[in-house]
Design a protein around this motif. Structure first.
Motif, PDB file in Angstrom:
ATOM      1  N   TYR A 199      21.015 -14.652 -36.123  1.00 49.20           N
ATOM      2  CA  TYR A 199      21.475 -15.123 -37.423  1.00 49.20           C
ATOM      3  C   TYR A 199      20.304 -15.049 -38.395  1.00 49.20           C
ATOM      4  CZ  TYR A 199      24.162 -17.998 -40.675  1.00 49.20           C
ATOM      5  OH  TYR A 199      24.863 -18.453 -41.756  1.00 49.20           O
ATOM      6  N   ILE A 200      20.453 -14.290 -39.474  1.00 46.02           N
ATOM      7  CA  ILE A 200      19.362 -14.078 -40.425  1.00 46.02           C
ATOM      8  C   ILE A 200      19.820 -14.396 -41.843  1.00 46.02           C
ATOM      9  CG2 ILE A 200      18.087 -12.390 -39.054  1.00 46.02           C
ATOM     10  CD1 ILE A 200      19.470 -10.160 -40.580  1.00 46.02           C
ATOM     11  N   ALA A 201      18.889 -14.653 -42.715  1.00 48.10           N
ATOM     12  CA  ALA A 201      19.164 -14.900 -44.131  1.00 48.10           C
ATOM     13  C   ALA A 201      18.409 -13.867 -44.953  1.00 48.10           C
ATOM     14  CB  ALA A 201      18.716 -16.305 -44.522  1.00 48.10           C
ATOM     15  N   GLY A 202      18.936 -13.572 -46.116  1.00 48.43           N
ATOM     16  CA  GLY A 202      18.298 -12.609 -46.997  1.00 48.43           C
ATOM     17  C   GLY A 202      18.592 -12.943 -48.435  1.00 48.43           C
ATOM     18  N   LEU A 203      18.119 -12.114 -49.334  1.00 47.37           N
ATOM     19  CA  LEU A 203      18.368 -12.296 -50.760  1.00 47.37           C
ATOM     20  C   LEU A 203      19.259 -11.167 -51.254  1.00 47.37           C
ATOM     21  CD1 LEU A 203      14.816 -13.287 -52.021  1.00 47.37           C
ATOM     22  CD2 LEU A 203      16.768 -14.786 -51.612  1.00 47.37           C
ATOM     23  N   ASP A 204      20.356 -11.542 -51.883  1.00 46.13           N
ATOM     24  CA  ASP A 204      21.289 -10.572 -52.474  1.00 46.13           C
ATOM     25  C   ASP A 204      21.754  -9.507 -51.477  1.00 46.13           C
ATOM     26  OD1 ASP A 204      21.242 -11.825 -54.947  1.00 46.13           O
ATOM     27  OD2 ASP A 204      19.535 -10.650 -55.645  1.00 46.13           O
ATOM     28  N   GLY A 205      21.986  -9.895 -50.236  1.00 47.09           N
ATOM     29  CA  GLY A 205      22.514  -8.958 -49.246  1.00 47.09           C
ATOM     30  C   GLY A 205      21.501  -8.000 -48.662  1.00 47.09           C
ATOM     31  N   ARG A 206      20.231  -8.268 -48.848  1.00 47.47           N
ATOM     32  CA  ARG A 206      19.182  -7.435 -48.251  1.00 47.47           C
ATOM     33  C   ARG A 206      18.531  -8.251 -47.147  1.00 47.47           C
ATOM     34  NH1 ARG A 206      19.244  -6.364 -53.742  1.00 47.47           N
ATOM     35  NH2 ARG A 206      19.609  -4.184 -54.191  1.00 47.47           N
ATOM     36  N   TYR A 207      18.510  -7.684 -45.940  1.00 44.57           N
ATOM     37  CA  TYR A 207      18.072  -8.443 -44.773  1.00 44.57           C
ATOM     38  C   TYR A 207      16.961  -7.734 -44.019  1.00 44.57           C
ATOM     39  CZ  TYR A 207      22.634 -10.526 -45.616  1.00 44.57           C
ATOM     40  OH  TYR A 207      23.700 -11.140 -46.189  1.00 44.57           O
ATOM     41  N   ALA A 208      16.162  -8.534 -43.321  1.00 50.33           N
ATOM     42  CA  ALA A 208      15.160  -8.040 -42.386  1.00 50.33           C
ATOM     43  C   ALA A 208      15.122  -9.040 -41.243  1.00 50.33           C
ATOM     44  CB  ALA A 208      13.791  -7.932 -43.045  1.00 50.33           C
ATOM     45  N   CYS A 209      15.279  -8.555 -40.011  1.00 50.09           N
ATOM     46  CA  CYS A 209      15.291  -9.430 -38.833  1.00 50.09           C
ATOM     47  C   CYS A 209      13.863  -9.600 -38.322  1.00 50.09           C
ATOM     48  CB  CYS A 209      16.181  -8.834 -37.744  1.00 50.09           C
ATOM     49  SG  CYS A 209      16.224  -9.835 -36.243  1.00 50.09           S
ATOM     50  N   GLY A 210      13.442 -10.839 -38.202  1.00 50.96           N
ATOM     51  CA  GLY A 210      12.103 -11.120 -37.692  1.00 50.96           C
ATOM     52  C   GLY A 210      12.010 -11.024 -36.188  1.00 50.96           C
ATOM     53  N   VAL A 211      13.135 -10.921 -35.483  1.00 46.25           N
ATOM     54  CA  VAL A 211      13.122 -10.848 -34.024  1.00 46.25           C
ATOM     55  C   VAL A 211      12.953  -9.405 -33.553  1.00 46.25           C
ATOM     56  CG1 VAL A 211      14.443 -11.318 -31.926  1.00 46.25           C
ATOM     57  CG2 VAL A 211      14.507 -12.942 -33.826  1.00 46.25           C
ATOM     58  N   CYS A 212      13.829  -8.512 -34.044  1.00 46.28           N
ATOM     59  CA  CYS A 212      13.792  -7.126 -33.544  1.00 46.28           C
ATOM     60  C   CYS A 212      13.240  -6.129 -34.558  1.00 46.28           C
ATOM     61  CB  CYS A 212      15.185  -6.694 -33.097  1.00 46.28           C
ATOM     62  SG  CYS A 212      16.365  -6.472 -34.450  1.00 46.28           S
ATOM     63  N   GLY A 213      13.069  -6.558 -35.826  1.00 42.85           N
ATOM     64  CA  GLY A 213      12.493  -5.667 -36.833  1.00 42.85           C
ATOM     65  C   GLY A 213      13.510  -4.839 -37.606  1.00 42.85           C
ATOM     66  N   TRP A 214      14.812  -5.049 -37.369  1.00 37.98           N
ATOM     67  CA  TRP A 214      15.830  -4.293 -38.092  1.00 37.98           C
ATOM     68  C   TRP A 214      15.816  -4.668 -39.571  1.00 37.98           C
ATOM     69  CZ3 TRP A 214      20.073  -6.323 -40.742  1.00 37.98           C
ATOM     70  CH2 TRP A 214      20.970  -5.383 -41.243  1.00 37.98           C
ATOM     71  N   VAL A 215      16.001  -3.679 -40.440  1.00 35.20           N
ATOM     72  CA  VAL A 215      16.067  -3.885 -41.882  1.00 35.20           C
ATOM     73  C   VAL A 215      17.239  -3.073 -42.413  1.00 35.20           C
ATOM     74  CG1 VAL A 215      14.837  -3.572 -44.072  1.00 35.20           C
ATOM     75  CG2 VAL A 215      13.563  -4.156 -42.020  1.00 35.20           C
ATOM     76  N   ASN A 216      18.092  -3.688 -43.235  1.00 34.82           N
ATOM     77  CA  ASN A 216      19.173  -2.891 -43.821  1.00 34.82           C
ATOM     78  C   ASN A 216      18.648  -2.117 -45.023  1.00 34.82           C
ATOM     79  OD1 ASN A 216      19.081  -5.087 -45.661  1.00 34.82           O
ATOM     80  ND2 ASN A 216      21.269  -5.008 -46.026  1.00 34.82           N
ATOM     81  N   ASP A 217      19.382  -1.092 -45.413  1.00 36.82           N
ATOM     82  CA  ASP A 217      18.967  -0.253 -46.527  1.00 36.82           C
ATOM     83  C   ASP A 217      19.058  -1.036 -47.836  1.00 36.82           C
ATOM     84  OD1 ASP A 217      19.999   2.254 -48.583  1.00 36.82           O
ATOM     85  OD2 ASP A 217      18.224   2.554 -47.335  1.00 36.82           O
ATOM     86  N   HIS A 218      18.129  -0.784 -48.742  1.00 40.17           N
ATOM     87  CA  HIS A 218      18.115  -1.524 -50.008  1.00 40.17           C
ATOM     88  C   HIS A 218      19.381  -1.295 -50.832  1.00 40.17           C
ATOM     89  CE1 HIS A 218      16.817   2.397 -51.531  1.00 40.17           C
ATOM     90  NE2 HIS A 218      17.259   1.991 -52.694  1.00 40.17           N
ATOM     91  N   SER A 219      20.041  -0.161 -50.635  1.00 41.99           N
ATOM     92  CA  SER A 219      21.242   0.142 -51.418  1.00 41.99           C
ATOM     93  C   SER A 219      22.435  -0.724 -51.010  1.00 41.99           C
ATOM     94  CB  SER A 219      21.603   1.619 -51.279  1.00 41.99           C
ATOM     95  OG  SER A 219      21.924   1.909 -49.928  1.00 41.99           O
ATOM     96  N   GLU A 220      22.356  -1.434 -49.889  1.00 48.58           N
ATOM     97  CA  GLU A 220      23.448  -2.290 -49.436  1.00 48.58           C
ATOM     98  C   GLU A 220      23.445  -3.653 -50.126  1.00 48.58           C
ATOM     99  OE1 GLU A 220      23.786  -2.538 -45.154  1.00 48.58           O
ATOM    100  OE2 GLU A 220      22.890  -0.563 -44.960  1.00 48.58           O
ATOM    101  N   GLY A 221      22.486  -3.920 -50.967  1.00 46.97           N
ATOM    102  CA  GLY A 221      22.398  -5.210 -51.642  1.00 46.97           C
ATOM    103  C   GLY A 221      23.522  -5.423 -52.638  1.00 46.97           C
TER     104      GLY A 221
END
Length: 109
Positions: free
Chosen positions: A38-60
């Motif tokens: 379970y992660i939190a982000g700003l305006d739909g942009r996320y980065a996981c501190g556990v596995c390092g996954w990051v969603n693309d900036h265009s998904e915000g």
């Protein structure tokens, strides 16, 4: 010493140059797509501190501000030009032999 008078409101010139204030970002929450954390982000942009996954900036949810709209951007300043080293002239040649080391023994011995 006299003090400069302070202005209570910016002049019309100042307001024309200032960008519009940015809306506050929205805190959003989701599950990491890779590990399920379970992660939190700003305006739909996320980065996981556990596995390092990051969603693309265009998904915000909103467009990202430009550099000119960033209130924390440092002021532009001109950098001094670096001088290029001059090539060795005719008076400067390759280094000669190193000077002989000084005699470390005390005088008279």
């Amino acid at each position: 010493m006299t003090r400069r008078p302070t202005r209570a409101e910016p002049s019309a010139d100042d307001t024309a140059r200032l960008p519009a204030p940015l809306p506050a970002p929205e805190l959003t929450e989701a599950e990491c797509r890779r590990c399920g954390t379970y992660i939190a982000g700003l305006d739909g942009r996320y980065a996981c501190g556990v596995c390092g996954w990051v969603n693309d900036h265009s998904e915000g949810h909103r467009r990202l501000p430009t550099a000119d709209e960033d209130p924390d951007r440092p002021a532009a300043r001109s950098r001094p030009r670096r001088r290029r080293p001059l090539p060795p002239g005719p008076q400067e040649g390759p280094p000669g032999p190193a000077p002989a080391p000084a005699d470390p023994s005390p005088p008279g011995h």
